[in-house]
Write a protein that holds these residues in place. Structure first.
Motif, PDB file in Angstrom:
ATOM      1  N   LEU A   7      -2.036  -4.613   3.078  1.00 39.64           N
ATOM      2  CA  LEU A   7      -1.201  -4.018   2.030  1.00 39.64           C
ATOM      3  C   LEU A   7      -0.682  -2.648   2.461  1.00 39.64           C
ATOM      4  N   TYR A   8      -1.531  -1.865   3.089  1.00 38.28           N
ATOM      5  CA  TYR A   8      -1.148  -0.528   3.551  1.00 38.28           C
ATOM      6  C   TYR A   8       0.040  -0.614   4.509  1.00 38.28           C
ATOM      7  N   SER A   9       0.001  -1.569   5.440  1.00 33.94           N
ATOM      8  CA  SER A   9       1.102  -1.678   6.412  1.00 33.94           C
ATOM      9  C   SER A   9       2.407  -2.049   5.715  1.00 33.94           C
ATOM     10  N   ARG A  10       2.342  -2.933   4.718  1.00 29.85           N
ATOM     11  CA  ARG A  10       3.545  -3.285   3.966  1.00 29.85           C
ATOM     12  C   ARG A  10       4.021  -2.103   3.123  1.00 29.85           C
ATOM     13  N   GLY A  11       3.071  -1.368   2.565  1.00 30.87           N
ATOM     14  CA  GLY A  11       3.425  -0.183   1.781  1.00 30.87           C
ATOM     15  C   GLY A  11       4.096   0.872   2.637  1.00 30.87           C
ATOM     16  N   TRP A  12       3.573   1.070   3.836  1.00 32.10           N
ATOM     17  CA  TRP A  12       4.169   2.027   4.773  1.00 32.10           C
ATOM     18  C   TRP A  12       5.627   1.650   5.031  1.00 32.10           C
ATOM     19  N   ASN A  13       5.878   0.364   5.326  1.00 31.20           N
ATOM     20  CA  ASN A  13       7.239  -0.089   5.603  1.00 31.20           C
ATOM     21  C   ASN A  13       8.162   0.151   4.412  1.00 31.20           C
ATOM     22  N   ALA A  14       7.672  -0.121   3.202  1.00 31.21           N
ATOM     23  CA  ALA A  14       8.494   0.060   2.008  1.00 31.21           C
ATOM     24  C   ALA A  14       8.813   1.539   1.780  1.00 31.21           C
ATOM     25  N   VAL A  15       7.804   2.391   1.882  1.00 31.94           N
ATOM     26  CA  VAL A  15       7.986   3.826   1.660  1.00 31.94           C
ATOM     27  C   VAL A  15       8.919   4.430   2.705  1.00 31.94           C
ATOM     28  N   ALA A  16       8.660   4.147   3.972  1.00 37.49           N
ATOM     29  CA  ALA A  16       9.505   4.690   5.042  1.00 37.49           C
ATOM     30  C   ALA A  16      10.914   4.119   4.956  1.00 37.49           C
TER      31      ALA A  16
ATOM     32  N   PRO B 160       5.960   9.369   4.250  1.00 37.38           N
ATOM     33  CA  PRO B 160       4.676   8.712   3.960  1.00 37.38           C
ATOM     34  C   PRO B 160       3.499   9.673   3.837  1.00 37.38           C
ATOM     35  N   PHE B 161       3.642  10.895   4.354  1.00 40.09           N
ATOM     36  CA  PHE B 161       2.537  11.857   4.366  1.00 40.09           C
ATOM     37  C   PHE B 161       2.550  12.819   3.180  1.00 40.09           C
ATOM     38  N   ALA B 162       3.544  12.713   2.303  1.00 34.04           N
ATOM     39  CA  ALA B 162       3.678  13.647   1.169  1.00 34.04           C
ATOM     40  C   ALA B 162       3.287  12.942  -0.119  1.00 34.04           C
ATOM     41  N   GLY B 163       1.992  12.910  -0.417  1.00 32.67           N
ATOM     42  CA  GLY B 163       1.494  12.194  -1.585  1.00 32.67           C
ATOM     43  C   GLY B 163       1.591  12.989  -2.869  1.00 32.67           C
ATOM     44  N   PHE B 164       1.335  12.290  -3.962  1.00 36.11           N
ATOM     45  CA  PHE B 164       1.330  12.905  -5.283  1.00 36.11           C
ATOM     46  C   PHE B 164      -0.091  13.124  -5.772  1.00 36.11           C
TER      47      PHE B 164
ATOM     48  N   THR C 170      -0.659   9.893   2.710  1.00 38.91           N
ATOM     49  CA  THR C 170      -1.140   9.919   1.332  1.00 38.91           C
ATOM     50  C   THR C 170      -0.145   9.314   0.344  1.00 38.91           C
ATOM     51  N   LEU C 171       1.151   9.399   0.624  1.00 39.95           N
ATOM     52  CA  LEU C 171       2.107   8.756  -0.277  1.00 39.95           C
ATOM     53  C   LEU C 171       1.948   7.241  -0.233  1.00 39.95           C
ATOM     54  N   VAL C 172       1.644   6.701   0.925  1.00 44.25           N
ATOM     55  CA  VAL C 172       1.417   5.260   1.034  1.00 44.25           C
ATOM     56  C   VAL C 172       0.194   4.876   0.201  1.00 44.25           C
TER      57      VAL C 172
ATOM     58  N   ASP D   9      -0.899   6.422  -2.465  1.00 41.81           N
ATOM     59  CA  ASP D   9      -0.457   6.480  -3.865  1.00 41.81           C
ATOM     60  C   ASP D   9       0.366   5.248  -4.228  1.00 41.81           C
ATOM     61  N   PHE D  10       1.307   4.904  -3.355  1.00 45.62           N
ATOM     62  CA  PHE D  10       2.253   3.820  -3.633  1.00 45.62           C
ATOM     63  C   PHE D  10       1.571   2.463  -3.764  1.00 45.62           C
ATOM     64  N   ILE D  11       0.597   2.170  -2.904  1.00 43.10           N
ATOM     65  CA  ILE D  11      -0.001   0.830  -2.931  1.00 43.10           C
ATOM     66  C   ILE D  11      -0.983   0.627  -4.079  1.00 43.10           C
ATOM     67  N   GLU D  12      -1.393   1.717  -4.746  1.00 39.15           N
ATOM     68  CA  GLU D  12      -2.361   1.586  -5.841  1.00 39.15           C
ATOM     69  C   GLU D  12      -1.941   0.522  -6.857  1.00 39.15           C
ATOM     70  N   GLU D  13      -0.682   0.529  -7.247  1.00 40.06           N
ATOM     71  CA  GLU D  13      -0.248  -0.394  -8.285  1.00 40.06           C
ATOM     72  C   GLU D  13      -0.200  -1.845  -7.812  1.00 40.06           C
ATOM     73  N   PHE D  14      -0.215  -2.071  -6.508  1.00 40.45           N
ATOM     74  CA  PHE D  14      -0.138  -3.431  -5.967  1.00 40.45           C
ATOM     75  C   PHE D  14      -1.507  -4.002  -5.571  1.00 40.45           C
ATOM     76  N   ARG D  15      -2.514  -3.145  -5.467  1.00 43.00           N
ATOM     77  CA  ARG D  15      -3.840  -3.603  -5.018  1.00 43.00           C
ATOM     78  C   ARG D  15      -4.416  -4.761  -5.831  1.00 43.00           C
ATOM     79  N   PRO D  16      -4.454  -4.638  -7.162  1.00 38.30           N
ATOM     80  CA  PRO D  16      -5.095  -5.721  -7.924  1.00 38.30           C
ATOM     81  C   PRO D  16      -4.452  -7.085  -7.698  1.00 38.30           C
ATOM     82  N   TYR D  17      -3.132  -7.128  -7.666  1.00 39.07           N
ATOM     83  CA  TYR D  17      -2.454  -8.421  -7.550  1.00 39.07           C
ATOM     84  C   TYR D  17      -2.448  -8.947  -6.113  1.00 39.07           C
ATOM     85  N   VAL D  18      -2.162  -8.074  -5.159  1.00 41.72           N
ATOM     86  CA  VAL D  18      -1.987  -8.520  -3.780  1.00 41.72           C
ATOM     87  C   VAL D  18      -3.316  -8.772  -3.068  1.00 41.72           C
TER      88      VAL D  18
END
Length: 196
Positions: free
Chosen positions: A74-83, A89-93, A103-105, A107-116
């Motif tokens: 999931l992290y690798s897919r999240g990285w691709n989407a964010v970039a 990808p290094f500027a998280g919330f 860190t932004l990756v 943050d971003f993948i959190e919402e996809f973890r349960p389903y994916v």
């Protein structure tokens, strides 16, 4: 439901805090919500799975090992989407900025973890599948292959979004662009909430 409403009230009360105080308050709320989530997930699993708590680094129990492997995918897919959306990808919330960590990756993948990841891993374990681990607690090749197949299938699963069905892969890209737009305009965005 009452717990979810309580959390929503707590989040609404954060408005106006400094960035540091806001991050701390949100991370505390997230930690409590995560404890509740993992307790619920543990209740869904057969007792012999032996899942007692979420372990990120150094996990040795098969369920956590499988979750960690799925999150890498999931992290690798999240990285691709964010970039791909032009975000840093290094500027998280929420996740604190750390040298060398995207860190932004996180943050971003959190919402996809349960389903994916959580959903297919839990399904495998409730259907009595058990991975083979080597002496170091690492997934054997066939277990990795089987698990990766299940997680990757989730990216192609269709979910309802704005009255139409789209794949999770396409949705991740759309949500990354939505996040980029929200950052540029100081606006808001809808997060992904998938059915379990």
């Amino acid at each position: 439901l009452a717990e979810r409403e309580s959390v929503a009230v707590e989040v609404a009360e954060i408005a106006g805090m400094s960035i540091r105080a806001c991050r701390t308050a949100l991370m505390n709320i997230e930690a409590r919500a995560a404890q509740s989530y993992w307790r619920g997930l543990r209740a869904m699993l057969p007792d012999e799975v032996g899942f007692t708590a979420r372990v990120r680094r150094g996990a040795v129990d098969p369920f956590n090992v499988c979750l960690n492997y799925g999150y890498v995918i999931l992290y690798s897919r999240g990285w691709n989407a964010v970039a791909g959306a032009g975000l840093d990808p290094f500027a998280g919330f929420l996740h604190a900025d750390r040298d060398g960590e995207a860190t932004l990756v996180f943050d971003f993948i959190e919402e996809f973890r349960p389903y994916v990841v959580d959903r297919p891993v839990t399904a495998l374990f409730t259907k009595r599948w058990r991975p083979e681990l080597d002496d170091e607690g690492t997934l054997e090749f066939e277990s990795r292959r089987h698990l990766a197949t299940r997680v990757l299938e989730q990216f192609q699963a269709a979910v309802a979004q704005d009255g139409r069905n789209v794949t999770v892969d396409a949705l991740m890209s759309t949500h990354a662009y939505s996040l980029a737009h929200a950052v540029e305009t100081d606006g808001e965005r809808e997060s992904f909430t998938a059915p379990w």
